[in-house]
Design an enzyme around this catalytic site. Structure first.
Site, PDB file in Angstrom:
ATOM      1  N   HIS A   1       1.883  85.385 -17.546  1.00  0.00           N
ATOM      2  CA  HIS A   1       3.079  85.052 -17.240  1.00  0.00           C
ATOM      3  C   HIS A   1       2.866  83.850 -16.154  1.00  0.00           C
ATOM      4  CE1 HIS A   1       2.049  86.413 -13.012  1.00  0.00           C
ATOM      5  NE2 HIS A   1       1.498  87.482 -13.516  1.00  0.00           N
TER       6      HIS A   1
ATOM      7  N   GLU B   1      10.701  87.103 -17.912  1.00  0.00           N
ATOM      8  CA  GLU B   1      11.357  85.899 -17.410  1.00  0.00           C
ATOM      9  C   GLU B   1      10.358  84.673 -18.267  1.00  0.00           C
ATOM     10  OE1 GLU B   1      13.799  86.239 -13.311  1.00  0.00           O
ATOM     11  OE2 GLU B   1      11.793  85.421 -13.253  1.00  0.00           O
TER      12      GLU B   1
END
Length: 326
Positions: free
Chosen positions: A33, A127
């Site tokens: 991430h 996200e």
């Protein structure tokens, strides 16, 4: 006749018969991430649950650039579009250049049409996936004229304590005809992708709310004890994560061998965490725990590529991982 023995023998023989096997993905990609609020300031962990920590603005930039990096390793219709997207979504300032790909020249030139994304259910990984999918959607729009309606785009977060996800769920998503606002332009095929929320690829559990000074003491103990076997208070060890990795890889193997009931998967992408990615590679390539501990964490937004060598029927790690000795 012993039915159990017969069925077992058939199951064991299936992998050796190419006509009865599903097609393995050409590449398996692991993405760490982008930068999260916790990466920037550890005090966030004192009052925000780990799974709800979002990306920073820099993390969003890293996520979009990771989308470009993914497109760069795929066999696509139009690489000029990818070059333009790279100029639009460059590396954030003062960011590590990423990991080196060694000897990666696609062994199979078959076009990549179907991508399966597995994402950790943590906010920062969802996200990151959203940033990547925005870039893939942009490629599809330019190359194929396929536009995903805003109301039907992938949404990284849902509402807690609701049994039914609002609108399009983040737990399971697919860009298909039901999500398109229009299809125009040329007749090039678009990249079709599916998204699956997968709790087994979540971050190593470091405990619940984490007081910074206490965690500093814990980290010192881990450095002395060893990164793989040290178990965090109220949390996990990397050895515990290994068990989750083993279970998830068994799921992948079943999908690879199932020819008839599974949709195609040219590429598999895991949007996950730094420790999980290294444990995943450890299990896959049968590293010892000493080998695991020789590698440092990879930078946020980094991509690790495993490519299928069909002649040897095995995957090769094309990414050079950083080591403590470096």
């Amino acid at each position: 006749m012993n039915t159990y023995a017969t069925n077992t023998d058939r199951y064991r023989e299936a992998p050796h018969n190419p006509s009865e096997r599903g097609r393995k993905p050409r590449v398996i990609v692991l993405i760490r991430h982008g930068e999260s609020e916790s990466n920037k300031d550890k005090k966030v962990n004192e009052f925000t649950p780990n799974h709800l920590i979002p990306l920073t603005e820099k993390g969003w930039s890293q996520a979009r650039h990771a989308g470009v990096e993914l497109l760069r390793i795929l066999n696509l219709d139009n690489n000029d579009i990818v070059e333009n997207l790279e100029a639009k979504y460059p590396l954030p300032p003062h960011r590590h250049k990423g990991l080196t790909l060694k000897d990666y020249k696609p062994l199979n030139r078959r076009k990549d049409r179907n991508i399966v994304f597995y994402t950790s259910p943590y906010t920062r990984t969802r996200e990151t996936l959203k940033g990547m999918l925005d870039v893939v959607d942009e490629y599809n729009l330019i190359n194929s004229g396929v536009h995903v309606c805003e109301d039907h785009a992938y949404k990284p977060c849902g509402k807690q304590k609701h049994s039914i996800w609002p609108c399009i769920p983040s737990g399971h998503y697919e860009n298909n005809e039901s999500t398109h606002c229009f299809v125009g332009g040329n007749k090039s095929e678009y990249l079709q992708y599916r998204v699956k929320d997968e709790p087994r690829i979540r971050e190593q559990d470091f405990g619940n709310f984490q007081e910074v000074s206490s965690m500093q003491d814990v980290m010192k103990k881990r450095a002395t004890y060893g990164h793989f076997f040290f178990r965090f208070p109220q949390g996990e060890s990397a050895a515990d994560v290994f068990d989750r990795v083993a279970s998830f890889q068994e799921t992948l193997f079943r999908h690879f061998e199932d020819k008839h009931s599974r949709k195609p998967r040219d590429v598999i992408v895991l949007v996950t965490h730094g420790i999980y990615a290294r444990v995943f590679l450890m299990k896959w390539f049968r590293w010892t725990y000493e080998e695991f501990e020789s590698f440092t964490n990879v930078p946020n937004g980094s991509m690790m590529v495993m490519e299928l060598d069909e002649t040897a029927d095995r995957y090769k790690l094309r990414t050079v991982l950083p080591k403590w000795t470096e």
